[in-house]
Design a protein around this motif. Structure first.
Motif, short mmCIF file in Angstrom:
data_model
loop_
_atom_site.label_atom_id
_atom_site.label_comp_id
_atom_site.label_asym_id
_atom_site.label_seq_id
_atom_site.Cartn_x
_atom_site.Cartn_y
_atom_site.Cartn_z
N GLU A 12 0.82 -1.10 0.13
CA GLU A 12 0.03 0.07 0.06
C GLU A 12 0.82 1.13 -0.03
N GLY A 13 0.34 2.41 -0.54
CA GLY A 13 1.04 3.50 -0.69
C GLY A 13 1.73 3.40 -1.76
N GLU A 14 2.62 4.46 -1.92
CA GLU A 14 3.70 4.42 -2.96
C GLU A 14 5.17 4.72 -2.50
N VAL A 15 5.90 3.81 -3.29
CA VAL A 15 7.42 3.71 -2.68
C VAL A 15 8.09 4.20 -3.96
N GLU A 16 9.13 4.99 -3.62
CA GLU A 16 9.94 5.24 -4.77
C GLU A 16 11.27 4.10 -4.71
N LEU A 17 11.47 3.33 -5.68
CA LEU A 17 12.54 2.34 -5.69
C LEU A 17 13.65 2.93 -6.42
N VAL A 18 14.82 2.77 -6.19
CA VAL A 18 15.97 3.02 -6.88
C VAL A 18 16.66 1.70 -7.39
N LEU A 19 16.69 1.52 -8.67
CA LEU A 19 17.16 0.08 -9.30
C LEU A 19 18.06 0.40 -10.28
N ASP A 20 19.49 0.22 -9.86
CA ASP A 20 20.55 0.26 -10.70
C ASP A 20 20.57 1.76 -11.24
N ARG A 21 20.16 2.72 -10.25
CA ARG A 21 20.21 4.11 -10.68
C ARG A 21 19.13 4.79 -11.42
N GLN A 22 18.18 3.81 -11.76
CA GLN A 22 16.90 4.37 -12.20
C GLN A 22 15.80 4.49 -11.09
N ARG A 23 14.96 5.39 -11.15
CA ARG A 23 14.17 5.70 -10.09
C ARG A 23 12.67 5.17 -10.70
N VAL A 24 12.05 4.44 -9.70
CA VAL A 24 10.92 3.94 -10.24
C VAL A 24 9.84 4.35 -9.24
N ASN A 25 8.51 5.16 -9.40
CA ASN A 25 7.56 5.27 -8.70
C ASN A 25 6.58 3.99 -8.74
N ALA A 26 6.58 3.41 -7.48
CA ALA A 26 5.95 2.05 -7.43
C ALA A 26 4.59 2.02 -6.73
N ALA A 27 3.44 1.83 -7.35
CA ALA A 27 2.08 1.88 -6.83
C ALA A 27 1.97 0.62 -6.24
N PRO A 28 0.82 0.27 -5.42
CA PRO A 28 0.41 -0.84 -4.84
C PRO A 28 0.32 -2.06 -6.01
N LYS A 29 0.81 -3.24 -5.56
CA LYS A 29 0.92 -4.38 -6.41
C LYS A 29 2.07 -4.38 -7.29
N THR A 30 3.22 -3.46 -7.32
CA THR A 30 4.33 -3.47 -7.96
C THR A 30 5.31 -4.52 -7.32
N PHE A 31 5.91 -5.30 -8.29
CA PHE A 31 7.00 -6.23 -7.80
C PHE A 31 8.09 -5.79 -8.34
N ILE A 32 9.15 -6.07 -7.68
CA ILE A 32 10.64 -5.62 -8.21
C ILE A 32 11.71 -6.80 -7.57
N LEU A 33 12.36 -7.44 -8.79
CA LEU A 33 13.59 -8.51 -8.34
C LEU A 33 14.82 -7.89 -8.50
N VAL A 34 15.52 -7.79 -7.37
CA VAL A 34 16.79 -7.14 -7.41
C VAL A 34 17.93 -8.46 -7.25
N PRO A 35 18.59 -8.64 -8.47
CA PRO A 35 19.77 -9.56 -8.66
C PRO A 35 20.93 -9.26 -7.59
N GLN A 36 21.71 -10.19 -7.11
CA GLN A 36 23.05 -9.86 -6.44
C GLN A 36 23.70 -8.80 -7.16
N ASN A 37 24.27 -8.13 -6.54
CA ASN A 37 25.37 -6.99 -7.11
C ASN A 37 24.66 -5.92 -7.77
N THR A 38 23.31 -5.78 -7.61
CA THR A 38 22.51 -4.69 -8.40
C THR A 38 22.27 -3.56 -7.65
N PRO A 39 22.61 -2.41 -7.84
CA PRO A 39 22.34 -1.18 -6.98
C PRO A 39 21.02 -1.16 -6.71
N HIS A 40 20.38 -0.76 -5.33
CA HIS A 40 18.85 -0.52 -5.24
C HIS A 40 18.65 -0.01 -3.96
#
Length: 152
Positions: free
Chosen positions: A65-93
Motif C-alpha cells: 500500500e501507498g507509493e514507494v520510490e524504488l531505486v534500481l541500478d540508478r533508475q528511479r521508479v515510482n512504485a504503486a501498490p501491487k508493483t513487484f521488483i526483483l533485485v539480483p545480486q550486485n545490483t544497486p537498489h
C-alpha cells in the motif's frame, strides 16, 4: 521440523527504525535459511534504504500500500501498490517514501542469512533519535552482506 506459521495483521517481532517499522514475518530460522520475509512500513517522507548492493543475497520487493520510490541500478521508479521488483545480486537498489501517505513494502531475501539481525542492529543504532556515525553504519552493513553505492 518446521511448523506452519499464521501471523495476523500486526503480528510478528518488529523493530522501529526512526519512523519506520520492520516486522519479521518469516526468518531463516523458520525456512532452513532459504528465505526471509519482512514487512516494512514507512511514514510519509521517509528516506528508507540508501542505494546499496548485496553480493550474496537476491532481494525482492512488493508494494502492498501507498507509493514507494524504488531505486534500481540508478533508475528511479515510482512504485504503486501491487508493483513487484526483483533485485539480483550486485545490483544497486534502495527505497524511500517521498509521498504524503504511509506505505507498506514486503521485502523477501534469498537466502535468508540472518537478515533480521541487520534491522535489529539498525534499530539499536538509531534508538531515541540517535544519528549513527558513518563508521558504525558501514560496520553493521558489512556484517550482513550490504555495501553502499555512492550517490550520483
Amino acid at each position: 521440523m518446521s511448523l506452519p506459521i499464521i501471523l495476523q495483521p500486526g503480528e510478528g517481532e518488529s523493530v522501529k527504525i526512526r519512523t519506520s517499522t520492520c516486522t519479521f514475518k518469516v526468518t531463516g530460522e523458520h525456512t532452513h535459511g532459504h528465505f526471509g520475509l519482512f514487512e516494512f512500513v514507512m511514514e510519509p517522507g521517509t528516506e528508507g534504504a540508501s542505494p546499496h548492493i548485496h553480493k550474496e543475497l537476491t532481494e525482492m520487493f512488493y508494494v502492498v500500500e501507498g507509493e514507494v520510490e524504488l531505486v534500481l541500478d540508478r533508475q528511479r521508479v515510482n512504485a504503486a501498490p501491487k508493483t513487484f521488483i526483483l533485485v539480483p545480486q550486485n545490483t544497486p537498489h534502495g527505497f524511500s517514501n517521498p509521498g504524503t501517505t504511509s506505505s507498506t513494502l514486503l521485502i523477501l531475501f534469498c537466502p535468508a542469512d540472518s537478515r533480521e539481525e541487520y534491522f535489529q542492529g539498525l534499530a539499536e543504532l538509531t534508538k531515541d533519535g540517535r544519528q549513527p556515525s558513518q563508521e558504525e553504519l558501514l560496520e553493521l552493513m558489512q556484517k550482513f552482506d550490504q555495501y553502499p553505492v555512492p550517490k550520483d
